[in-house]
Design an enzyme around this catalytic site. Sequence first.
Site, PDB file in Angstrom:
ATOM      1  N   ARG A 193     -12.457  -9.225  -3.624  1.00  0.00           N
ATOM      2  CA  ARG A 193     -12.856  -8.020  -4.356  1.00  0.00           C
ATOM      3  C   ARG A 193     -12.370  -8.027  -5.802  1.00  0.00           C
ATOM      4  O   ARG A 193     -12.873  -7.273  -6.638  1.00  0.00           O
ATOM      5  CB  ARG A 193     -12.415  -6.768  -3.593  1.00  0.00           C
ATOM      6  N   GLU A 215       2.015 -10.062   6.953  1.00  0.00           N
ATOM      7  CA  GLU A 215       2.748  -9.349   8.002  1.00  0.00           C
ATOM      8  C   GLU A 215       2.828 -10.221   9.267  1.00  0.00           C
ATOM      9  O   GLU A 215       3.867 -10.337   9.898  1.00  0.00           O
ATOM     10  CB  GLU A 215       2.030  -8.032   8.295  1.00  0.00           C
TER      11      GLU A 215
HETATM   12  P1  AMP Z   1      -0.974  -7.167  -0.621  1.00  0.00           P
HETATM   13  O1  AMP Z   1      -0.828  -8.654  -0.679  1.00  0.00           O
HETATM   14  O2  AMP Z   1      -0.243  -6.542   0.538  1.00  0.00           O
HETATM   15  O3  AMP Z   1      -0.616  -6.489  -1.935  1.00  0.00           O
HETATM   16  O4  AMP Z   1      -2.476  -6.863  -0.322  1.00  0.00           O
HETATM   17  C1  AMP Z   1      -3.380  -6.977  -1.321  1.00  0.00           C
HETATM   18  C2  AMP Z   1      -4.728  -7.443  -0.849  1.00  0.00           C
HETATM   19  O5  AMP Z   1      -5.087  -6.963   0.445  1.00  0.00           O
HETATM   20  C3  AMP Z   1      -5.723  -6.912  -1.819  1.00  0.00           C
HETATM   21  O6  AMP Z   1      -6.421  -8.036  -2.327  1.00  0.00           O
HETATM   22  C4  AMP Z   1      -6.590  -5.971  -1.038  1.00  0.00           C
HETATM   23  O7  AMP Z   1      -7.907  -6.443  -1.083  1.00  0.00           O
HETATM   24  C5  AMP Z   1      -6.112  -5.983   0.383  1.00  0.00           C
HETATM   25  N1  AMP Z   1      -5.512  -4.720   0.891  1.00  0.00           N
HETATM   26  C6  AMP Z   1      -4.245  -4.551   1.344  1.00  0.00           C
HETATM   27  N2  AMP Z   1      -4.030  -3.308   1.789  1.00  0.00           N
HETATM   28  C7  AMP Z   1      -5.183  -2.652   1.596  1.00  0.00           C
HETATM   29  C8  AMP Z   1      -5.621  -1.301   1.859  1.00  0.00           C
HETATM   30  N3  AMP Z   1      -4.814  -0.377   2.412  1.00  0.00           N
HETATM   31  N4  AMP Z   1      -6.873  -0.967   1.526  1.00  0.00           N
HETATM   32  C9  AMP Z   1      -7.704  -1.885   0.969  1.00  0.00           C
HETATM   33  N5  AMP Z   1      -7.369  -3.149   0.719  1.00  0.00           N
HETATM   34  C10 AMP Z   1      -6.124  -3.551   1.025  1.00  0.00           C
END
Ligand code: AMP
Length: 171
Positions: free
Chosen positions: A59, A96
Site C-alpha cells: 500500500r 508478532e
Molecule cells: P508495522 O510493521 O507493525 O508497523 O506494520 C506496518 C504494516 O502493516 C503497514 O505496512 C500496514 O500496511 C500494515 N498494518 C499493520 N497494522 C495495521 C492496521 N491496524 N491497519 C492497517 N494496516 C496495518
Amino acid sequence: MSDFTKFIRDIPNFPKPGVSFKDITPLLGNGSAFNAAVEVFVNRFRSEVIDVIVGIDARGFILGAALAHRLGIGFVPIRKSGKLPFDCYEVTYDLEYGADTLAIHQDAFPRGSRVLVCDDVLATGGTLAASVELVKKVGGNIVGIALFLELTEFEGRKKVGNQPIFSLVEF
Ligand code: AMP
C-alpha cells in the site's frame, strides 16, 4: 478538506482476531479526498530537496507513486523477498508470529540520494525500521517518512529511530 478520518474505516478482527484494521480504501476511492490527501503531502515536502521516493510493498506504492508523479521524481519499490528481479539487499525483521523479509534493488538510486519513504500505516514500526535499513544499505539519506496513518498506541516511532515522520492522520 481537513478531516480525513471519515474516509478511514475500522474493520474489527481483520486479518485475524484481535486486530482492528484501518481500511484506507474509502479514502483512495474518493477522488477529492485522495487528491486533497496527496496535496497535503506535496505542501509538506515541496520545499525539501528530494531525489527519489521509496514506497513499501504494497500500500506504500499508492501514496509513493502519486507523490513521485506529483513531485516529478522517480519511484523505487521495496518489495517482499523474491519479487524483485535484479540483485537485491535484504533485511529480515520480526513479526508478532515469525519473521518477514523485505528487499530493494542494489542499484535502486545513486549513493547519497535524498530519499522520502512512503507507507500507508505505521503500527509497531518493524516494517518501516527494516525499510530505513534497506535505504541506508543502498546509500540513501532519508529526508522524511510520509504515512497516511499512524497508530500511536504501538509507539512505532521508537523503533524507527531519529527520522522525521509525517502522518496525515494519527489515531
Ligand atoms: P508495522 O510493521 O507493525 O508497523 O506494520 C506496518 C504494516 O502493516 C503497514 O505496512 C500496514 O500496511 C500494515 N498494518 C499493520 N497494522 C495495521 C492496521 N491496524 N491497519 C492497517 N494496516 C496495518
